[in-house]
Design a protein around this motif. Structure first.
Motif, PDB file in Angstrom:
ATOM      1  N   TRP A  21      51.281  29.893  -6.372  1.00  0.00           N
ATOM      2  CA  TRP A  21      50.578  30.232  -7.596  1.00  0.00           C
ATOM      3  C   TRP A  21      49.675  31.578  -7.124  1.00  0.00           C
ATOM      4  N   ILE A  22      49.144  31.473  -5.863  1.00  0.00           N
ATOM      5  CA  ILE A  22      48.336  32.399  -5.370  1.00  0.00           C
ATOM      6  C   ILE A  22      49.428  33.935  -4.960  1.00  0.00           C
ATOM      7  N   VAL A  23      50.476  33.588  -4.415  1.00  0.00           N
ATOM      8  CA  VAL A  23      51.551  34.331  -4.013  1.00  0.00           C
ATOM      9  C   VAL A  23      52.110  35.058  -5.382  1.00  0.00           C
ATOM     10  N   ILE A  24      52.497  34.298  -6.281  1.00  0.00           N
ATOM     11  CA  ILE A  24      52.586  34.784  -7.599  1.00  0.00           C
ATOM     12  C   ILE A  24      51.818  35.895  -8.343  1.00  0.00           C
ATOM     13  N   ILE A  25      50.574  35.353  -8.240  1.00  0.00           N
ATOM     14  CA  ILE A  25      49.538  36.164  -8.971  1.00  0.00           C
ATOM     15  C   ILE A  25      49.556  37.575  -8.065  1.00  0.00           C
ATOM     16  N   ALA A  26      49.410  37.500  -6.625  1.00  0.00           N
ATOM     17  CA  ALA A  26      49.308  38.803  -5.828  1.00  0.00           C
ATOM     18  C   ALA A  26      50.300  39.636  -6.141  1.00  0.00           C
ATOM     19  N   ALA A  27      51.534  39.267  -6.002  1.00  0.00           N
ATOM     20  CA  ALA A  27      52.670  39.852  -6.445  1.00  0.00           C
ATOM     21  C   ALA A  27      52.699  40.458  -7.620  1.00  0.00           C
ATOM     22  N   LEU A  28      52.161  39.750  -8.835  1.00  0.00           N
ATOM     23  CA  LEU A  28      51.986  40.597 -10.123  1.00  0.00           C
ATOM     24  C   LEU A  28      50.953  41.535 -10.106  1.00  0.00           C
ATOM     25  N   LEU A  29      49.942  41.306  -9.360  1.00  0.00           N
ATOM     26  CA  LEU A  29      48.868  42.261  -9.375  1.00  0.00           C
ATOM     27  C   LEU A  29      49.282  43.517  -8.674  1.00  0.00           C
ATOM     28  N   SER A  30      50.391  43.326  -7.846  1.00  0.00           N
ATOM     29  CA  SER A  30      50.811  44.734  -7.113  1.00  0.00           C
ATOM     30  C   SER A  30      51.378  45.527  -7.958  1.00  0.00           C
ATOM     31  N   PRO A  36      40.893  47.820  -5.462  1.00  0.00           N
ATOM     32  CA  PRO A  36      40.783  47.165  -4.273  1.00  0.00           C
ATOM     33  C   PRO A  36      39.216  46.649  -3.804  1.00  0.00           C
ATOM     34  N   TYR A  37      38.240  47.145  -4.502  1.00  0.00           N
ATOM     35  CA  TYR A  37      36.766  46.492  -4.260  1.00  0.00           C
ATOM     36  C   TYR A  37      36.665  45.354  -5.032  1.00  0.00           C
ATOM     37  N   ASN A  38      37.531  44.964  -5.962  1.00  0.00           N
ATOM     38  CA  ASN A  38      37.310  43.490  -6.704  1.00  0.00           C
ATOM     39  C   ASN A  38      37.409  42.391  -5.735  1.00  0.00           C
ATOM     40  N   PRO A  39      36.208  41.669  -5.747  1.00  0.00           N
ATOM     41  CA  PRO A  39      36.142  40.304  -4.754  1.00  0.00           C
ATOM     42  C   PRO A  39      37.537  39.175  -5.066  1.00  0.00           C
ATOM     43  N   VAL A  43      40.062  38.670  -2.172  1.00  0.00           N
ATOM     44  CA  VAL A  43      40.641  37.213  -1.644  1.00  0.00           C
ATOM     45  C   VAL A  43      42.015  37.071  -1.643  1.00  0.00           C
ATOM     46  N   LEU A  44      42.757  37.368  -2.625  1.00  0.00           N
ATOM     47  CA  LEU A  44      43.914  37.444  -2.864  1.00  0.00           C
ATOM     48  C   LEU A  44      44.840  38.359  -1.650  1.00  0.00           C
ATOM     49  N   HIS A  45      44.317  39.101  -1.408  1.00  0.00           N
ATOM     50  CA  HIS A  45      44.881  40.109  -0.185  1.00  0.00           C
ATOM     51  C   HIS A  45      44.813  39.317   1.024  1.00  0.00           C
ATOM     52  N   ARG A  46      43.532  38.922   1.350  1.00  0.00           N
ATOM     53  CA  ARG A  46      43.536  38.156   2.489  1.00  0.00           C
ATOM     54  C   ARG A  46      44.133  36.714   2.734  1.00  0.00           C
ATOM     55  N   LEU A  47      44.322  36.107   1.631  1.00  0.00           N
ATOM     56  CA  LEU A  47      44.951  34.730   1.432  1.00  0.00           C
ATOM     57  C   LEU A  47      46.818  35.060   1.752  1.00  0.00           C
ATOM     58  N   THR A  48      47.188  36.258   1.182  1.00  0.00           N
ATOM     59  CA  THR A  48      48.583  36.384   1.076  1.00  0.00           C
ATOM     60  C   THR A  48      49.470  37.485   2.119  1.00  0.00           C
ATOM     61  N   GLU A  49      48.459  38.485   2.473  1.00  0.00           N
ATOM     62  CA  GLU A  49      49.129  39.377   3.323  1.00  0.00           C
ATOM     63  C   GLU A  49      49.521  38.997   4.797  1.00  0.00           C
TER      64      GLU A  49
END
Length: 91
Positions: A21-30, A36-39, A43-49
């Protein structure tokens, strides 16, 4: 001992589903280019990238004409491992 293994497998199953679900949310946010300064975005970027960059380096063909399919590869890989683990332990 069997209950301990079952508990560990169930916990791993939950963690894998959460990461999917974290990967799906990060992909949709892309698609919407959030701040990019939103916490939460950080966090999503640090977890998925790290995982997505690893997939992009090892499998350069997952980026087709600017479309990045590495989240799909990660999701399918996690589903494969999860299904194998659940079948192996639970029968």
């Amino acid at each position: 001992m069997n209950a301990l293994i079952y508990a560990i497998v169930q916990t791993l199953h939950t963690v894998m589903n959460l990461y999917i679900w974290i990967v799906i949310i990060a992909a949709l946010l892309s698609f919407v280019r959030p701040d990019p300064y939103n916490p939460i975005v950080q966090v999503l970027h640090r977890l998925t990238e790290p995982v997505l960059n690893f997939i992009r380096r090892k499998m350069p063909f997952v980026v087709l004409s600017g479309i990045d399919l590495s989240p799909l590869v990660v999701i399918l890989g996690l589903q494969l491992v999860d299904n194998f683990m659940m079948r192996a332990v639970l029968g």
